[in-house]
Motif scaffolding. Structure first.
Motif, PDB file in Angstrom:
ATOM      1  N   LYS A  65       0.832  -1.201   0.000  1.00 27.97           N
ATOM      2  CA  LYS A  65       0.000   0.000   0.000  1.00 27.97           C
ATOM      3  C   LYS A  65       0.867   1.252   0.000  1.00 27.97           C
ATOM      4  O   LYS A  65       0.611   2.209  -0.744  1.00 27.97           O
ATOM      5  N   GLU A  66       1.907   1.261   0.820  1.00 32.47           N
ATOM      6  CA  GLU A  66       2.817   2.416   0.884  1.00 32.47           C
ATOM      7  C   GLU A  66       3.585   2.580  -0.429  1.00 32.47           C
ATOM      8  O   GLU A  66       3.802   3.704  -0.899  1.00 32.47           O
ATOM      9  N   PHE A  67       4.012   1.461  -1.009  1.00 34.52           N
ATOM     10  CA  PHE A  67       4.752   1.503  -2.276  1.00 34.52           C
ATOM     11  C   PHE A  67       3.893   2.119  -3.377  1.00 34.52           C
ATOM     12  O   PHE A  67       4.338   3.011  -4.108  1.00 34.52           O
ATOM     13  N   LEU A  68       2.663   1.650  -3.488  1.00 39.90           N
ATOM     14  CA  LEU A  68       1.768   2.160  -4.524  1.00 39.90           C
ATOM     15  C   LEU A  68       1.490   3.646  -4.320  1.00 39.90           C
ATOM     16  O   LEU A  68       1.482   4.432  -5.275  1.00 39.90           O
ATOM     17  N   ALA A  69       1.292   4.035  -3.072  1.00 43.46           N
ATOM     18  CA  ALA A  69       1.004   5.440  -2.779  1.00 43.46           C
ATOM     19  C   ALA A  69       2.204   6.327  -3.074  1.00 43.46           C
ATOM     20  O   ALA A  69       2.067   7.435  -3.609  1.00 43.46           O
ATOM     21  N   ARG A  70       3.398   5.838  -2.735  1.00 49.05           N
ATOM     22  CA  ARG A  70       4.614   6.628  -2.925  1.00 49.05           C
ATOM     23  C   ARG A  70       4.816   6.992  -4.398  1.00 49.05           C
ATOM     24  O   ARG A  70       5.245   8.097  -4.716  1.00 49.05           O
ATOM     25  N   GLY A  97       2.378   6.694  -6.850  1.00 47.50           N
ATOM     26  CA  GLY A  97       1.142   7.016  -7.550  1.00 47.50           C
ATOM     27  C   GLY A  97       0.651   5.906  -8.455  1.00 47.50           C
ATOM     28  O   GLY A  97       0.118   6.175  -9.544  1.00 47.50           O
ATOM     29  N   LEU A  98       0.792   4.665  -8.014  1.00 41.96           N
ATOM     30  CA  LEU A  98       0.408   3.519  -8.829  1.00 41.96           C
ATOM     31  C   LEU A  98      -0.933   2.944  -8.378  1.00 41.96           C
ATOM     32  O   LEU A  98      -1.356   3.149  -7.241  1.00 41.96           O
ATOM     33  N   GLU A  99      -1.558   2.204  -9.269  1.00 34.72           N
ATOM     34  CA  GLU A  99      -2.825   1.553  -8.957  1.00 34.72           C
ATOM     35  C   GLU A  99      -2.562   0.178  -8.345  1.00 34.72           C
ATOM     36  O   GLU A  99      -1.490  -0.390  -8.497  1.00 34.72           O
ATOM     37  N   ASP A 100      -3.593  -0.339  -7.675  1.00 38.20           N
ATOM     38  CA  ASP A 100      -3.452  -1.658  -7.043  1.00 38.20           C
ATOM     39  C   ASP A 100      -3.798  -2.739  -8.063  1.00 38.20           C
ATOM     40  O   ASP A 100      -4.861  -3.366  -8.025  1.00 38.20           O
ATOM     41  N   ARG A 101      -2.881  -2.922  -9.027  1.00 38.21           N
ATOM     42  CA  ARG A 101      -2.999  -3.961 -10.044  1.00 38.21           C
ATOM     43  C   ARG A 101      -1.665  -4.682 -10.156  1.00 38.21           C
ATOM     44  O   ARG A 101      -0.619  -4.153  -9.750  1.00 38.21           O
ATOM     45  N   PRO A 102      -1.617  -5.920 -10.706  1.00 38.20           N
ATOM     46  CA  PRO A 102      -0.336  -6.611 -10.896  1.00 38.20           C
ATOM     47  C   PRO A 102       0.609  -5.762 -11.745  1.00 38.20           C
ATOM     48  O   PRO A 102       0.199  -5.162 -12.741  1.00 38.20           O
ATOM     49  N   TYR A 125      -0.367  -6.470 -22.577  1.00 34.59           N
ATOM     50  CA  TYR A 125      -0.895  -6.825 -21.257  1.00 34.59           C
ATOM     51  C   TYR A 125      -1.560  -5.600 -20.623  1.00 34.59           C
ATOM     52  O   TYR A 125      -1.113  -5.096 -19.584  1.00 34.59           O
ATOM     53  N   PRO A 126      -2.662  -5.115 -21.214  1.00 32.59           N
ATOM     54  CA  PRO A 126      -3.315  -3.910 -20.689  1.00 32.59           C
ATOM     55  C   PRO A 126      -3.892  -4.109 -19.292  1.00 32.59           C
ATOM     56  O   PRO A 126      -4.142  -3.130 -18.579  1.00 32.59           O
ATOM     57  N   GLU A 127      -4.134  -5.366 -18.918  1.00 28.25           N
ATOM     58  CA  GLU A 127      -4.671  -5.635 -17.584  1.00 28.25           C
ATOM     59  C   GLU A 127      -3.623  -5.446 -16.492  1.00 28.25           C
ATOM     60  O   GLU A 127      -3.943  -5.353 -15.300  1.00 28.25           O
ATOM     61  N   MET A 128      -2.329  -5.381 -16.889  1.00 30.70           N
ATOM     62  CA  MET A 128      -1.252  -5.193 -15.922  1.00 30.70           C
ATOM     63  C   MET A 128      -0.819  -3.724 -15.913  1.00 30.70           C
ATOM     64  O   MET A 128      -1.078  -2.965 -16.850  1.00 30.70           O
ATOM     65  N   GLN A 129      -0.167  -3.351 -14.845  1.00 31.21           N
ATOM     66  CA  GLN A 129       0.363  -1.999 -14.692  1.00 31.21           C
ATOM     67  C   GLN A 129       1.855  -2.035 -14.989  1.00 31.21           C
ATOM     68  O   GLN A 129       2.627  -2.614 -14.218  1.00 31.21           O
ATOM     69  N   THR A 130       2.256  -1.475 -16.106  1.00 27.79           N
ATOM     70  CA  THR A 130       3.657  -1.516 -16.511  1.00 27.79           C
ATOM     71  C   THR A 130       4.413  -0.317 -15.945  1.00 27.79           C
ATOM     72  O   THR A 130       3.946   0.824 -16.032  1.00 27.79           O
ATOM     73  N   VAL A 131       5.589  -0.585 -15.369  1.00 28.39           N
ATOM     74  CA  VAL A 131       6.427   0.455 -14.781  1.00 28.39           C
ATOM     75  C   VAL A 131       7.867   0.226 -15.228  1.00 28.39           C
ATOM     76  O   VAL A 131       8.350  -0.915 -15.222  1.00 28.39           O
ATOM     77  N   VAL A 132       8.552   1.286 -15.605  1.00 26.05           N
ATOM     78  CA  VAL A 132       9.946   1.205 -16.061  1.00 26.05           C
ATOM     79  C   VAL A 132      10.881   1.530 -14.904  1.00 26.05           C
ATOM     80  O   VAL A 132      10.680   2.518 -14.185  1.00 26.05           O
ATOM     81  N   SER A 171       6.676  -6.671  -8.130  1.00 28.06           N
ATOM     82  CA  SER A 171       6.128  -6.964  -9.456  1.00 28.06           C
ATOM     83  C   SER A 171       5.733  -8.424  -9.625  1.00 28.06           C
ATOM     84  O   SER A 171       6.340  -9.323  -9.019  1.00 28.06           O
ATOM     85  N   ARG A 172       4.753  -8.641 -10.483  1.00 28.66           N
ATOM     86  CA  ARG A 172       4.324 -10.001 -10.819  1.00 28.66           C
ATOM     87  C   ARG A 172       5.337 -10.663 -11.737  1.00 28.66           C
ATOM     88  O   ARG A 172       5.576 -11.873 -11.654  1.00 28.66           O
ATOM     89  N   ALA A 173       5.941  -9.886 -12.623  1.00 29.12           N
ATOM     90  CA  ALA A 173       6.945 -10.405 -13.556  1.00 29.12           C
ATOM     91  C   ALA A 173       7.755  -9.219 -14.065  1.00 29.12           C
ATOM     92  O   ALA A 173       7.385  -8.054 -13.875  1.00 29.12           O
ATOM     93  N   ALA A 174       8.876  -9.541 -14.738  1.00 28.54           N
ATOM     94  CA  ALA A 174       9.752  -8.480 -15.227  1.00 28.54           C
ATOM     95  C   ALA A 174      10.409  -8.880 -16.536  1.00 28.54           C
ATOM     96  O   ALA A 174      10.649 -10.067 -16.793  1.00 28.54           O
ATOM     97  N   LEU A 175      10.698  -7.876 -17.355  1.00 31.34           N
ATOM     98  CA  LEU A 175      11.560  -8.022 -18.522  1.00 31.34           C
ATOM     99  C   LEU A 175      12.851  -7.310 -18.178  1.00 31.34           C
ATOM    100  O   LEU A 175      12.841  -6.108 -17.875  1.00 31.34           O
ATOM    101  N   VAL A 176      13.978  -8.029 -18.224  1.00 31.75           N
ATOM    102  CA  VAL A 176      15.224  -7.521 -17.655  1.00 31.75           C
ATOM    103  C   VAL A 176      16.359  -7.632 -18.665  1.00 31.75           C
ATOM    104  O   VAL A 176      16.589  -8.707 -19.237  1.00 31.75           O
TER     105      VAL A 176
END
Length: 395
Positions: free
Chosen positions: A178-183, A185-190, A217-224, A255-260
């Motif tokens: 919860k704190e991570f998402l708030a910090r 500004g992310l939504e509570d999605r994978p 994967y529009p159902e996921m929240q992508t972050v760089v 994260s649920r998964a990552a591209l690295v």
């Protein structure tokens, strides 16, 4: 005792600083001179002879362009070693520069130690002659290295891997989800994390492929995961996804998964327990890929696969080339390399890792084996400091 440290990059500065911190615990009166950065300066209490920002030249062209500065760096380092006559010269990674320092230090009668050895098991094996001749002992951070170097006449001690402690510390200090998402500004999605590397060339080559896959994967929240040294405008030119800077471990752990992009981040991702597909685009030509595999002396490129498998030339020759390219079998982590690093190929692997299932479970089980192989009873830096102090006091 007198010690001379040489680190030529930001990562080397960090790892050397950790060793120095522990060394001052076992040898409080240590006299330390160094080439490095701000982390080392903080531990030693004075500025480096040369800051790594004046040393970080990579590849033949970059070195040639900055040849006067490179030669001046050698002159300063050699003059300092000749004047100081340290009991130990400690080289940290950065082999192009440090192997030349090793040669000079040995000529001066110094004992020479190498922390984070050159990856000769992957390429440039000819450098083994320099290590045999000029280095007294290697402090290895990869558990397969002692056997490889030992068979070639170099004394090696496995001291543990600094990424283990760094990841454990980062995870222990993680905020709640919860704190991570708030910090940020992310939504509570994978979350799907894109980790495109820390160099401009890597980011330009790999982020467009990662971005194309993420749009599937529009159902996921992508972050760089942004590198702190990279201007935000570069990311903005390549993707519309949000960028979190200087918080890669935190992001991967959430994260649920990552591209690295292949590198240390692949090992950190494994230690953080985040399923991943390793990407390394560089150029997309098939001939470049074939040359890449021909030059490499190993079956895999990513650290989780290297740690989890046996590394020798026979292994590489016997491994099915298709498995190397696609990660279908024989790998903990699928590796999409060069011309195989396309949105379709990466997606084919990622799609198996996001849902609960055999592929995800197999990778997470593989991570457990990697952690067990990397384990030591005390941190890598503490092991290096104690072994270094013991060796110097045998003089």
């Amino acid at each position: 005792m007198k010690y001379f440290f040489s680190a030529g990059e930001a990562s080397g500065d960090l790892h050397a600083a950790q060793v120095i911190r522990n060394l001052l615990l076992v040898d409080p009166n240590a006299d330390i001179e160094f080439l490095g950065g701000d982390e080392m300066a903080s531990e030693v209490g004075h500025e480096p002879l040369i800051h790594y920002k004046r040393m970080a030249f990579m590849g033949f062209i970059d070195v040639a362009r900055h040849l006067p500065q490179v030669l001046e760096n050698f002159r300063i380092a050699e003059a300092a070693i000749e004047e100081m006559r340290p009991d130990a010269v400690v080289l940290v990674d950065y082999p192009g520069f440090n192997l030349k320092i090793a040669k000079f230090a040995k000529k001066m009668g110094c004992k020479v130690f190498y922390y984070i050895a050159p990856k000769l098991w992957a390429w440039k094996e000819y450098r083994i002659k320099q290590l045999r001749k000029y280095v007294d002992e290697i402090y290895s951070i990869l558990p397969f290295e002692p056997a490889w170097f030992g068979e070639r006449g170099v004394k090696v001690e496995y001291v543990g891997n600094p990424s283990v402690e760094e990841v454990e510390k980062a995870i222990a200090e993680l905020p709640s989800r919860k704190e991570f998402l708030a910090r940020y500004g992310l939504e509570d999605r994978p979350i799907l994390a894109l980790v495109p590397g820390s160099r401009v060339g890597e980011i330009k080559a790999n982020l467009p492929v990662m971005d194309a896959v993420a749009h599937r994967y529009p159902e996921m929240q992508t972050v760089v995961a942004g590198a702190p040294s990279i201007d935000s405008s570069l990311y903005a030119s390549l993707t519309s996804y949000p960028v979190i800077s200087a918080a890669t471990l935190e992001l991967m752990a959430q994260s649920r998964a990552a591209l690295v992009t292949s590198g240390t981040a692949s090992l950190e991702c494994a230690l953080a327990g985040c399923p991943q597909v390793v990407c390394y685009r560089a150029v997309g030509w098939k001939w470049a890929h074939d040359l890449f595999l021909h030059i490499l002396k190993i079956p895999y490129c990513s650290l989780p696969n290297l740690v989890g498998g046996k590394i020798d030339r026979k292994t590489r020759d016997e491994v099915n080339r298709e498995a190397i390219r696609t990660g279908v079998r024989g790998c903990i982590v699928p590796e999409m390399l060069v011309h195989n690093c396309t949105p379709d190929n990466v997606d084919a692997q990622l799609s198996q890792l996001i849902p609960d299932g055999n592929a995800r479970k197999a990778q997470l089980d593989g991570y457990g084996r990697v952690k067990a192989l990397l384990h030591t009873d005390s941190p890598a830096a503490a092991n290096v400091a104690q072994s270094l102090f013991n060796s110097v006091n045998k003089l």
